[in-house]
Design a protein around this motif. Structure first.
Motif, short mmCIF file in Angstrom:
data_model
loop_
_atom_site.label_atom_id
_atom_site.label_comp_id
_atom_site.label_asym_id
_atom_site.label_seq_id
_atom_site.Cartn_x
_atom_site.Cartn_y
_atom_site.Cartn_z
N ARG A 79 64.53 56.37 81.75
CA ARG A 79 64.14 58.01 81.56
C ARG A 79 64.13 58.62 80.73
N ASP A 80 62.87 59.60 80.42
CA ASP A 80 63.02 60.32 79.28
C ASP A 80 64.49 61.48 78.37
N PRO A 81 63.86 61.88 77.70
CA PRO A 81 65.06 63.43 77.31
C PRO A 81 64.60 63.62 78.73
N ARG A 82 63.23 63.71 79.36
CA ARG A 82 63.85 65.19 79.82
C ARG A 82 63.43 64.18 81.80
N ASP A 83 64.10 63.32 81.82
CA ASP A 83 65.37 62.83 82.98
C ASP A 83 63.79 62.23 83.24
N ARG A 84 63.11 62.00 83.13
CA ARG A 84 61.28 61.64 84.25
C ARG A 84 61.88 59.67 83.56
N VAL A 86 59.62 56.73 82.76
CA VAL A 86 58.41 56.19 82.49
C VAL A 86 58.78 55.19 81.69
N CYS A 87 57.68 54.37 81.01
CA CYS A 87 57.38 53.28 79.88
C CYS A 87 58.15 53.73 78.74
N LEU A 88 59.42 53.24 78.76
CA LEU A 88 60.12 53.62 77.01
C LEU A 88 59.13 53.41 75.80
N ALA A 89 58.63 52.61 75.90
CA ALA A 89 57.89 52.65 74.87
C ALA A 89 56.79 52.96 74.67
N CYS A 90 55.39 53.33 75.59
CA CYS A 90 54.74 53.86 75.40
C CYS A 90 54.70 56.02 76.00
N GLY A 91 55.93 56.23 76.96
CA GLY A 91 56.18 57.66 77.63
C GLY A 91 55.50 57.90 78.31
N ILE A 92 54.73 57.06 79.07
CA ILE A 92 53.62 57.58 80.36
C ILE A 92 54.46 56.47 81.87
N ASP A 93 53.63 56.83 83.07
CA ASP A 93 54.43 56.22 84.19
C ASP A 93 53.96 55.16 84.03
N ARG A 94 52.65 54.51 84.05
CA ARG A 94 51.69 53.61 84.45
C ARG A 94 51.76 53.12 83.17
N CYS A 95 52.43 51.94 82.78
CA CYS A 95 52.16 51.30 81.23
C CYS A 95 50.89 50.43 80.52
#
Length: 195
Positions: A79-84, A86-95
């Motif tokens: 989970r990112d800071p907005r509770d989505r 995501v890939c924790l390294a990329c910050g996107i939902d599909r790494c």
């Protein structure tokens, strides 16, 4: 990203990591002296490049696997800071990193299983020894997606259960002591989130 898409992205990462671990495990189990002997016994029949590969392929595989593990470690879902999710390294939902490595492994037809029957026994033996505080005799039964570890005399800590070892990632889960066909079916549904 839907829950199904996220599961697919996580499954892809899990598969990719499992393939890298499989290559590393296979290389670690290979006897370097046997490879050297094979190269020596084929002097004159093998070209110099093939001989060199026989001598260095094991270490090359270990180094490449270790490097890929280092790259894949931060590329996991959370989970990112907005509770989505995501890939924790990329910050996107599909790494993209996981997808690219997976595509390369697929292109080279790397479909080895990181867990074979001896490895399933080793993992189950360690789990039962730790859980029961003593060694436990085990029977290991294979099925498509894993192995069932059945204790000869179940320990009091898990009296009516068996251990399932996932064939692709080595994850251990405790299950009721169903027959193997029922366990295989239940595990199939569990892996797909339909149980």
């Amino acid at each position: 990203m839907s829950a199904r898409d996220l599961r697919s992205a996580r499954d892809l990462r899990e598969w990719t990591v499992a393939q890298v671990r499989s290559a590393m495990t296979t290389a670690m189990r290979t006897d370097p002296n046997a490879l050297d002997a094979l190269a020596e016994s084929n002097v004159g029949t093998l070209d110099p490049y093939s001989q060199s590969f026989l001598r260095t392929g094991r270490m090359l595989t270990l180094a490449t696997s270790a490097a890929l593990t280092t790259v894949l470690t931060p590329h996991r879902y959370g989970r990112d800071p907005r509770d989505r999710l995501v890939c924790l390294a990329c910050g996107i939902d599909r790494c993209r990193t996981v997808r690219t490595i997976s595509d390369v492994l697929t292109a080279y037809a790397l479909h080895a299983h990181p867990v074979d029957r001896p490895e399933a026994w080793r993992r189950a033996d360690a789990w039962y020894a730790e859980t029961a505080g003593r060694p436990v005799m085990l029977a290991i039964e294979p099925f498509d997606e894993g192995f069932v570890a059945r204790p000869a005399a179940p320990p009091p800590e898990a009296p009516d259960n068996v251990l399932v070892i996932d064939r692709n990632n080595g994850v251990l889960t405790l299950w009721p002591a169903y027959d193997t066909d029922t366990l295989a079916s239940q595990y199939h549904h569990y892996k797909r989130g339909t149980l």
